[in-house]
Write an enzyme that holds these catalytic residues in place. Structure first.
Site, PDB file in Angstrom:
ATOM      1  N   HIS A 185    -117.129 -57.066-136.310  1.00  0.00           N
ATOM      2  CA  HIS A 185    -116.131 -56.473-137.206  1.00  0.00           C
ATOM      3  C   HIS A 185    -115.643 -57.528-138.209  1.00  0.00           C
ATOM      4  O   HIS A 185    -115.645 -57.300-139.426  1.00  0.00           O
ATOM      5  CB  HIS A 185    -114.957 -55.925-136.382  1.00  0.00           C
ATOM      6  CG  HIS A 185    -113.897 -55.266-137.190  1.00  0.00           C
ATOM      7  ND1 HIS A 185    -113.715 -53.901-137.202  1.00  0.00           N
ATOM      8  CD2 HIS A 185    -112.943 -55.776-138.009  1.00  0.00           C
ATOM      9  CE1 HIS A 185    -112.703 -53.596-137.992  1.00  0.00           C
ATOM     10  NE2 HIS A 185    -112.209 -54.729-138.502  1.00  0.00           N
ATOM     11  N   GLU A 186    -115.242 -58.677-137.709  1.00  0.00           N
ATOM     12  CA  GLU A 186    -114.699 -59.719-138.584  1.00  0.00           C
ATOM     13  C   GLU A 186    -115.776 -60.326-139.477  1.00  0.00           C
ATOM     14  O   GLU A 186    -115.518 -60.666-140.628  1.00  0.00           O
ATOM     15  CB  GLU A 186    -113.979 -60.788-137.762  1.00  0.00           C
ATOM     16  CG  GLU A 186    -112.828 -60.266-136.925  1.00  0.00           C
ATOM     17  CD  GLU A 186    -111.834 -59.388-137.682  1.00  0.00           C
ATOM     18  OE1 GLU A 186    -111.631 -59.603-138.900  1.00  0.00           O
ATOM     19  OE2 GLU A 186    -111.243 -58.479-137.063  1.00  0.00           O
TER      20      GLU A 186
ATOM     21  N   HIS B  65    -116.200 -58.210-142.533  1.00  0.00           N
ATOM     22  CA  HIS B  65    -115.209 -58.561-143.556  1.00  0.00           C
ATOM     23  C   HIS B  65    -115.642 -59.822-144.302  1.00  0.00           C
ATOM     24  O   HIS B  65    -115.545 -59.898-145.532  1.00  0.00           O
ATOM     25  CB  HIS B  65    -113.829 -58.806-142.936  1.00  0.00           C
ATOM     26  CG  HIS B  65    -113.164 -57.592-142.395  1.00  0.00           C
ATOM     27  ND1 HIS B  65    -113.105 -56.391-143.069  1.00  0.00           N
ATOM     28  CD2 HIS B  65    -112.495 -57.397-141.231  1.00  0.00           C
ATOM     29  CE1 HIS B  65    -112.429 -55.517-142.348  1.00  0.00           C
ATOM     30  NE2 HIS B  65    -112.051 -56.104-141.219  1.00  0.00           N
TER      31      HIS B  65
END
Length: 191
Positions: A84-85, A88
């Site tokens: 997820h990170e 980003h």
């Protein structure tokens, strides 16, 4: 408490190292970032104590932080946080994200929630079971989960006050369909 924090950090760092070595989605995101000219050396990842109820975060210019005190559940859950990170981080690498734009926040959150695996059937089923929430229809479950998780994240962003749903709707079609750097959605390809 200090001993516990040191143990948490050591366990977190070990899990992050493992995800970097064995997770094909993490590997592909890292390769894509390096190809785009955004190197991700050993200091790009850190484990820290986080006071907020978050699993991790990406900070431009610093890298990905995994919240060592929020590591509940399996190694798969931690890998999902790293994915997820990293999504980003990849988005920030390939696009000039405006930190004051709720639409930009919405787009990268849509992609991170969709591509990380956090809204695939298994994790979502277990999350709802643990929270005592009603079960759901299988059809469009992933999209509903992504929308819900994006809305939760955007509610914490100052630039999104009063325009969470509008911002999600505004970018949904383009951002949900954007699977870069994956040729197709990772859950469809078995990655």
């Amino acid at each position: 408490a200090l001993n516990t924090m040191a143990e948490e950090r050591k366990r977190c760092e070990e899990f992050v190292r493992t995800s970097l070595l064995v997770d094909p989605r993490v590997h592909q995101l890292l390769q894509a970032m390096n190809k785009e000219g955004c190197p991700t050396g050993p200091s790009f990842f850190s484990c820290q104590y986080c006071p907020e109820q978050i699993q991790g975060y990406y900070e431009a210019g610093k890298g990905v932080t995994v919240c060592q005190n929020r590591m509940q559940g399996s190694k798969e859950a931690l890998m999902t946080t790293v994915r997820h990170e990293l999504t980003h981080a990849y988005d920030a690498c390939r696009v000039d994200l405006n930190p004051d734009s709720c639409a930009h926040h919405a787009c990268t959150e849509i992609r991170a929630s969709s591509l990380s695996g956090e809204c695939e059937w298994g994790p979502e089923f277990m999350r709802r079971l643990a929270l005592g929430e009603p079960m759901f229809m299988l059809r469009k479950q992933q999209q509903a989960c992504v929308r819900r998780r994006v809305a939760l994240s955007l509610r914490m962003a100052e630039c999104c006050k009063g325009k969470v749903d509008q911002s999600i709707d505004e970018v949904w079609d383009v951002c949900y369909q954007d699977t870069s750097p994956f040729a197709i959605h990772p859950s469809s390809s078995g990655v």
